[in-house]
Motif scaffolding. Sequence first.
Motif, PDB file in Angstrom:
ATOM      1  N   ALA A 153       0.806  -1.225   0.000  1.00 26.38           N
ATOM      2  CA  ALA A 153       0.000   0.000   0.000  1.00 26.38           C
ATOM      3  C   ALA A 153       0.838   1.274   0.000  1.00 26.38           C
ATOM      4  N   GLU A 154       2.075   1.192  -0.500  1.00 26.86           N
ATOM      5  CA  GLU A 154       2.941   2.362  -0.554  1.00 26.86           C
ATOM      6  C   GLU A 154       3.062   2.949  -1.964  1.00 26.86           C
ATOM      7  N   SER A 155       2.663   2.212  -2.959  1.00 28.05           N
ATOM      8  CA  SER A 155       2.653   2.728  -4.331  1.00 28.05           C
ATOM      9  C   SER A 155       1.314   2.392  -4.962  1.00 28.05           C
ATOM     10  N   HIS A 156       0.856   3.308  -5.861  1.00 34.13           N
ATOM     11  CA  HIS A 156      -0.497   3.188  -6.385  1.00 34.13           C
ATOM     12  C   HIS A 156      -0.560   3.731  -7.813  1.00 34.13           C
ATOM     13  N   LEU A 157      -1.560   3.270  -8.514  1.00 37.58           N
ATOM     14  CA  LEU A 157      -1.945   3.860  -9.796  1.00 37.58           C
ATOM     15  C   LEU A 157      -3.399   4.287  -9.671  1.00 37.58           C
ATOM     16  N   PHE A 158      -3.651   5.570  -9.913  1.00 39.44           N
ATOM     17  CA  PHE A 158      -5.024   6.058  -9.938  1.00 39.44           C
ATOM     18  C   PHE A 158      -5.391   6.349 -11.382  1.00 39.44           C
ATOM     19  N   VAL A 159      -6.556   5.862 -11.813  1.00 38.55           N
ATOM     20  CA  VAL A 159      -7.014   6.061 -13.191  1.00 38.55           C
ATOM     21  C   VAL A 159      -8.423   6.650 -13.159  1.00 38.55           C
ATOM     22  N   LEU A 160      -8.599   7.752 -13.874  1.00 36.23           N
ATOM     23  CA  LEU A 160      -9.904   8.397 -14.033  1.00 36.23           C
ATOM     24  C   LEU A 160     -10.253   8.378 -15.518  1.00 36.23           C
ATOM     25  N   VAL A 161     -11.374   7.763 -15.863  1.00 33.02           N
ATOM     26  CA  VAL A 161     -11.793   7.628 -17.257  1.00 33.02           C
ATOM     27  C   VAL A 161     -13.116   8.369 -17.438  1.00 33.02           C
ATOM     28  N   VAL A 162     -13.195   9.217 -18.471  1.00 36.75           N
ATOM     29  CA  VAL A 162     -14.409   9.993 -18.723  1.00 36.75           C
ATOM     30  C   VAL A 162     -14.735   9.950 -20.212  1.00 36.75           C
ATOM     31  N   ASP A 163     -16.002   9.711 -20.514  1.00 41.88           N
ATOM     32  CA  ASP A 163     -16.465   9.660 -21.901  1.00 41.88           C
ATOM     33  C   ASP A 163     -16.298  11.030 -22.559  1.00 41.88           C
ATOM     34  N   HIS A 164     -15.782  11.032 -23.802  1.00 37.72           N
ATOM     35  CA  HIS A 164     -15.577  12.299 -24.498  1.00 37.72           C
ATOM     36  C   HIS A 164     -16.883  12.976 -24.886  1.00 37.72           C
ATOM     37  N   THR A 165     -17.996  12.285 -24.743  1.00 39.31           N
ATOM     38  CA  THR A 165     -19.281  12.939 -24.973  1.00 39.31           C
ATOM     39  C   THR A 165     -19.496  14.080 -23.990  1.00 39.31           C
ATOM     40  N   VAL A 166     -18.883  13.986 -22.806  1.00 39.78           N
ATOM     41  CA  VAL A 166     -19.102  14.986 -21.763  1.00 39.78           C
ATOM     42  C   VAL A 166     -17.821  15.688 -21.319  1.00 39.78           C
ATOM     43  N   THR A 167     -16.731  15.489 -22.043  1.00 41.30           N
ATOM     44  CA  THR A 167     -15.490  16.149 -21.627  1.00 41.30           C
ATOM     45  C   THR A 167     -14.571  16.340 -22.823  1.00 41.30           C
ATOM     46  N   ASP A 168     -13.530  17.128 -22.617  1.00 42.10           N
ATOM     47  CA  ASP A 168     -12.422  17.248 -23.559  1.00 42.10           C
ATOM     48  C   ASP A 168     -11.135  17.211 -22.740  1.00 42.10           C
ATOM     49  N   GLY A 169     -10.010  17.439 -23.381  1.00 48.08           N
ATOM     50  CA  GLY A 169      -8.745  17.336 -22.665  1.00 48.08           C
ATOM     51  C   GLY A 169      -8.635  18.316 -21.513  1.00 48.08           C
ATOM     52  N   HIS A 170      -9.029  19.572 -21.746  1.00 47.27           N
ATOM     53  CA  HIS A 170      -8.887  20.584 -20.704  1.00 47.27           C
ATOM     54  C   HIS A 170      -9.796  20.309 -19.517  1.00 47.27           C
ATOM     55  N   SER A 171     -11.053  19.953 -19.769  1.00 45.97           N
ATOM     56  CA  SER A 171     -11.958  19.724 -18.644  1.00 45.97           C
ATOM     57  C   SER A 171     -11.639  18.435 -17.913  1.00 45.97           C
ATOM     58  N   SER A 172     -11.093  17.428 -18.606  1.00 50.51           N
ATOM     59  CA  SER A 172     -10.729  16.191 -17.906  1.00 50.51           C
ATOM     60  C   SER A 172      -9.524  16.421 -16.990  1.00 50.51           C
ATOM     61  N   ILE A 173      -8.566  17.232 -17.435  1.00 48.55           N
ATOM     62  CA  ILE A 173      -7.429  17.574 -16.570  1.00 48.55           C
ATOM     63  C   ILE A 173      -7.912  18.386 -15.371  1.00 48.55           C
ATOM     64  N   ALA A 174      -8.804  19.350 -15.622  1.00 44.52           N
ATOM     65  CA  ALA A 174      -9.343  20.160 -14.526  1.00 44.52           C
ATOM     66  C   ALA A 174     -10.096  19.294 -13.530  1.00 44.52           C
ATOM     67  N   LEU A 175     -10.855  18.326 -14.030  1.00 44.39           N
ATOM     68  CA  LEU A 175     -11.591  17.417 -13.153  1.00 44.39           C
ATOM     69  C   LEU A 175     -10.638  16.593 -12.299  1.00 44.39           C
ATOM     70  N   HIS A 176      -9.601  16.052 -12.925  1.00 40.03           N
ATOM     71  CA  HIS A 176      -8.617  15.252 -12.209  1.00 40.03           C
ATOM     72  C   HIS A 176      -7.969  16.068 -11.089  1.00 40.03           C
ATOM     73  N   ASN A 177      -7.585  17.304 -11.387  1.00 43.28           N
ATOM     74  CA  ASN A 177      -6.968  18.146 -10.360  1.00 43.28           C
ATOM     75  C   ASN A 177      -7.972  18.528  -9.275  1.00 43.28           C
ATOM     76  N   ALA A 178      -9.219  18.784  -9.662  1.00 41.89           N
ATOM     77  CA  ALA A 178     -10.239  19.135  -8.671  1.00 41.89           C
ATOM     78  C   ALA A 178     -10.513  17.974  -7.722  1.00 41.89           C
ATOM     79  N   LEU A 179     -10.479  16.760  -8.261  1.00 45.02           N
ATOM     80  CA  LEU A 179     -10.685  15.587  -7.414  1.00 45.02           C
ATOM     81  C   LEU A 179      -9.592  15.498  -6.347  1.00 45.02           C
ATOM     82  N   TRP A 180      -8.357  15.718  -6.764  1.00 44.48           N
ATOM     83  CA  TRP A 180      -7.268  15.648  -5.792  1.00 44.48           C
ATOM     84  C   TRP A 180      -7.262  16.856  -4.859  1.00 44.48           C
ATOM     85  N   ASP A 181      -7.769  18.017  -5.323  1.00 43.14           N
ATOM     86  CA  ASP A 181      -7.956  19.148  -4.419  1.00 43.14           C
ATOM     87  C   ASP A 181      -8.934  18.777  -3.309  1.00 43.14           C
TER      88      ASP A 181
END
Length: 442
Positions: A117-145
């Motif tokens: 439990a000391e190393s991890h891979l987090f994956v967030l997948v979002v359908d492009h019907t509701v996102t693009d590159g900029h909003s998916s990056i913003a979402l990923h950062n907001a989640l970690w915020d």
Amino acid sequence: MDDGKKADGMHRALCPVETLYVGQRSRAVLSCTLRGRVDVAALSAAFDAMTETNPPLRSRIEQDGTGHLLRLLDEDERPRLTTRTGDETEAYAAELNRPLPVGGPLSRAVLVSSPDAESHLFVLVVDHTVTDGHSSIALHNALWDRYRTLVEGEPTTDRAGSAAPSWPEPVSRLVPGADAADTAKYLDSRLQEVRRHPVELVPYDVTAGDHADGEGHIEVRRLTLDADHTARLRRTARDAGVSVHALIAATLLGTARRRLEGDGSRTLGCLSPVDLRSRLSPPLPASALVPAVTTHLQTLDVSDSAEPLVLARTVHGRLNDFLSRGDHFHEMRLTPEIPRNPALQLATVIVTNMGVVPGPRLPEGLLASDVRLVPAREHYFPQAGRSPVMACVVSFEGRLSVEFPHSTACYSPAFMSAFRDEVRAGLLRLASAARPDRAVTG
């Protein structure tokens, strides 16, 4: 372009631009490699907060007459964080190849941890019907915020549990109005252009008989530059009066040309996605979960010995002219024509451009050693025999990364590795040409 239907509580109609992605079945795959302890309960709560605040993430796509709509999932159907123990490399390959099928949730979050439990891979997948590159990056950062505020005990100010979902407006309702005759004239000129200059595509090196299942799977070849070489590449671009995007596009075009037979120049196409968010009035924030992208297609005569800086100046100048004319809005208005006229977006290389973006801000004791954005889709077409080469370009924390997703039913790993290596060598040559007496700022 407006379908005339507004959001109504539990559902929201898709506009023509969004509907195009339904058939493409493409998705954004955000991931980060983590070192340190992860509070799984806090991460789960952070993802729940994101899906609560952003209704598209907890929706499904449904047929609505001749169109489609987003409908909220029932409480027991909405996506939740899933966790498991496993190998990071294997987990990434599995999530990259795992679709978001129509009728199911349009997002997925997965945490794969090592046995200690000391190393991890987090994956967030979002359908492009509701996102693009900029909003998916913003979402990923907001989640970690949100995760950071939870583990650090800071107060939150969400509208969690709100009875009235706040659906984002389709971008087709936000673009300036236009005369239908002007749009028709623009479409006619675009169709004439693609007929006069048909582009060549990179042939596959894999045949259907090379795969027992006839399908293959998605893999990604990746190149990265460290912060120093990334800064040098930016300096070369500034000295030449072009963008880094143009330098990368030119390098890709030259590499693609050398995969085609014959001597002399060949007609190649370069497709550049264009972000509309900053070009709307008022600007649309990256946090709005909608696809807010159109494209610019240009054709160029490229020889196998083409000079990258010459190509880059052409790419840069034409893209700037396209934007200065306001043609990006015309291009979005003709989106419904693309299924009937796919040549409107047919290119030899597709070169995205997310620019320089921040990585996630994590609490003390947790480090993100790698952040990635890769586009993937369900349908590849090995029977076509050739296709565009996709390059997803982004600089997380000032380090350039170029991802080359591909289906092994079309291009072999060896083929794409050689393509990647040639692009990397070309970018390093351009970086080495930077004048050392000029600082890079901004």
